[in-house]
Every structure is written in C-alpha cells, then in structure tokens.
Write a protein that holds these residues in place. Sequence first.
Motif, PDB file in Angstrom:
ATOM      1  N   MET A 170       0.848  -1.197   0.000  1.00  0.00           N
ATOM      2  CA  MET A 170       0.000   0.000   0.000  1.00  0.00           C
ATOM      3  C   MET A 170       0.886   1.251   0.000  1.00  0.00           C
ATOM      4  O   MET A 170       1.884   1.305   0.709  1.00  0.00           O
ATOM      5  N   ASN A 171       0.490   2.227  -0.800  1.00  0.00           N
ATOM      6  CA  ASN A 171       1.222   3.484  -0.886  1.00  0.00           C
ATOM      7  C   ASN A 171       0.832   4.368   0.307  1.00  0.00           C
ATOM      8  O   ASN A 171      -0.135   5.135   0.245  1.00  0.00           O
ATOM      9  N   LEU A 172       1.602   4.249   1.394  1.00  0.00           N
ATOM     10  CA  LEU A 172       1.270   4.984   2.608  1.00  0.00           C
ATOM     11  C   LEU A 172       1.442   6.492   2.436  1.00  0.00           C
ATOM     12  O   LEU A 172       0.729   7.283   3.069  1.00  0.00           O
ATOM     13  N   LYS A 173       2.387   6.894   1.582  1.00  0.00           N
ATOM     14  CA  LYS A 173       2.594   8.323   1.344  1.00  0.00           C
ATOM     15  C   LYS A 173       1.362   8.940   0.698  1.00  0.00           C
ATOM     16  O   LYS A 173       0.888  10.015   1.116  1.00  0.00           O
ATOM     17  N   LEU A 174       0.815   8.272  -0.312  1.00  0.00           N
ATOM     18  CA  LEU A 174      -0.394   8.765  -0.976  1.00  0.00           C
ATOM     19  C   LEU A 174      -1.573   8.768  -0.010  1.00  0.00           C
ATOM     20  O   LEU A 174      -2.366   9.713   0.022  1.00  0.00           O
ATOM     21  N   LEU A 175      -1.675   7.712   0.813  1.00  0.00           N
ATOM     22  CA  LEU A 175      -2.746   7.642   1.794  1.00  0.00           C
ATOM     23  C   LEU A 175      -2.671   8.822   2.760  1.00  0.00           C
ATOM     24  O   LEU A 175      -3.683   9.449   3.076  1.00  0.00           O
ATOM     25  N   GLY A 176      -1.455   9.121   3.216  1.00  0.00           N
ATOM     26  CA  GLY A 176      -1.273  10.257   4.115  1.00  0.00           C
ATOM     27  C   GLY A 176      -1.634  11.572   3.458  1.00  0.00           C
ATOM     28  O   GLY A 176      -2.264  12.441   4.070  1.00  0.00           O
ATOM     29  N   GLU A 177      -1.244  11.734   2.186  1.00  0.00           N
ATOM     30  CA  GLU A 177      -1.556  12.973   1.461  1.00  0.00           C
ATOM     31  C   GLU A 177      -3.060  13.153   1.324  1.00  0.00           C
ATOM     32  O   GLU A 177      -3.590  14.244   1.561  1.00  0.00           O
ATOM     33  N   VAL A 178      -3.750  12.082   0.928  1.00  0.00           N
ATOM     34  CA  VAL A 178      -5.198  12.163   0.748  1.00  0.00           C
ATOM     35  C   VAL A 178      -5.881  12.466   2.076  1.00  0.00           C
ATOM     36  O   VAL A 178      -6.735  13.364   2.168  1.00  0.00           O
ATOM     37  N   PHE A 179      -5.490  11.751   3.125  1.00  0.00           N
ATOM     38  CA  PHE A 179      -6.123  11.915   4.431  1.00  0.00           C
ATOM     39  C   PHE A 179      -5.915  13.320   4.980  1.00  0.00           C
ATOM     40  O   PHE A 179      -6.874  13.993   5.381  1.00  0.00           O
ATOM     41  N   VAL A 180      -4.674  13.782   4.989  1.00  0.00           N
ATOM     42  CA  VAL A 180      -4.365  15.099   5.563  1.00  0.00           C
ATOM     43  C   VAL A 180      -5.010  16.214   4.744  1.00  0.00           C
ATOM     44  O   VAL A 180      -5.609  17.151   5.297  1.00  0.00           O
ATOM     45  N   THR A 181      -4.910  16.122   3.416  1.00  0.00           N
ATOM     46  CA  THR A 181      -5.469  17.169   2.559  1.00  0.00           C
ATOM     47  C   THR A 181      -6.970  17.306   2.748  1.00  0.00           C
ATOM     48  O   THR A 181      -7.486  18.411   2.986  1.00  0.00           O
ATOM     49  N   LEU A 182      -7.682  16.188   2.671  1.00  0.00           N
ATOM     50  CA  LEU A 182      -9.142  16.244   2.809  1.00  0.00           C
ATOM     51  C   LEU A 182      -9.563  16.613   4.230  1.00  0.00           C
ATOM     52  O   LEU A 182     -10.554  17.321   4.421  1.00  0.00           O
ATOM     53  N   LEU A 183      -8.800  16.159   5.225  1.00  0.00           N
ATOM     54  CA  LEU A 183      -9.140  16.476   6.607  1.00  0.00           C
ATOM     55  C   LEU A 183      -9.015  17.978   6.859  1.00  0.00           C
ATOM     56  O   LEU A 183      -9.862  18.583   7.527  1.00  0.00           O
ATOM     57  N   VAL A 184      -7.979  18.589   6.297  1.00  0.00           N
ATOM     58  CA  VAL A 184      -7.784  20.034   6.459  1.00  0.00           C
ATOM     59  C   VAL A 184      -8.893  20.797   5.745  1.00  0.00           C
ATOM     60  O   VAL A 184      -9.422  21.795   6.265  1.00  0.00           O
TER      61      VAL A 184
END
Length: 205
Positions: free
Chosen positions: A1-15
């Motif tokens: 799993m691409n954890l970097k992409l997951l983090g980007e999606v999660f943080v961006t949408l959460l903000v």
Amino acid sequence: MNLKLLGEVFVTLLVIVDPPGMVPVFLALTGTMDSRARMKAGTQAVLLALGVIVGFAVAGQTLLDYLHVDLPALQGAGGLLLILVALQLLTGKADEPAEQGGTTNVALVPIGTPLLAGPGAIVATMLFVQRAEGADEYLVIGIGILLVMLTVWLVLRFSGVIVKLLRPAGIEVLTRIAGLLLAAIAVQLIADAIDAFVQLYINAP
C-alpha cells in the motif's frame, strides 16, 4: 500500500473538511434536536458527503464537461447556498423547531453538501484521481476518503457533549457566531470563484 499517498489524501481532505470547524455550525443547525435526531443527522450528512465525493471522484470531470460547467461555477454556487444558510443562523430562523423531515433536510443541505462535500474537497479528490496510476492507488484514495469521513462522523457523533455544556443560551450565542463564520466562508468561496473565472478567461486562447 502506498502509505505516502494515503497520508496525502487523508491530511489534505481532513484540512479542507475541517471537522473541528464544522462543530459550531453543526450544533447551531441541530441544537434544538434531541441526541438521537442529532446523531441521525450527522450520520446522514457524512453518508451524503461520502457519496458526493466518491461520485465526483469517479465521474466528476465527465459530468462537468457534459454540462459545460467549470469548477469555479460549482464553487460560486456553494458560496451562494452557504450565504442563505448563514442568514438563517444570523436572523434566528434556524432556531425554530424543525418540521417533520427537517432533520433529513439539515443533514443533506447544508451539512452534507456544501459544508462537508464542498468544492474544495471535490476538486482535491478529482486531482488525486487524475494523478493516480493503477487500481492500487485508486484503492488507497478510496481508503483515505473513508478514513476522513469516519473522523468527521466521530467528531459530529460526540458533539452532543458540547450541547450539554452550553445549554440553550450558549447554543443561541454559538448559532450567531456560526452564522457569521459561515457568511465569511461563503464570501470567500464566491471571491475565489470570481478570481478563478477571471484567471480562466484571461488565460483562455
């Protein structure tokens, strides 16, 4: 799993979605409901937002192209809708007891959309999908969206604790403040839409 992409999606949408910032508006719109109705409204809002964001992720660009609608138009429409809601909060009309079915209406508009599934979240999701390469990255984006919506649901779910602390008088004050903040957000959305339209037509061939 691409954890970097997951983090980007999660943080961006959460903000963008900003669950803590959603709490005052959510409480202002549901402050007169009992805890069960408030929880139902929060769940419906999150499910609608999830459906809208996933829908635009899958077919958003195709739909907008078919309707000949630019993204700034979507942004401006969201801003106008929020202004109507802000005026209701500021004038106290949102404090009136909800009619039958009112819970569903509040959950759908404005909480579900455009507050949760607004132009910012939709555009960000569409951009992530355009960048994705392969089914595994699409899956990661989907998981990121689900995690964000779960976080939002948890925040709204436990917002009832704040209602008990504030009491009716506190809710009324919070409603007016939320209306003012919502009006500011709406004006900013419309201003950004106008700026985007100007840039779009200036750079047009």
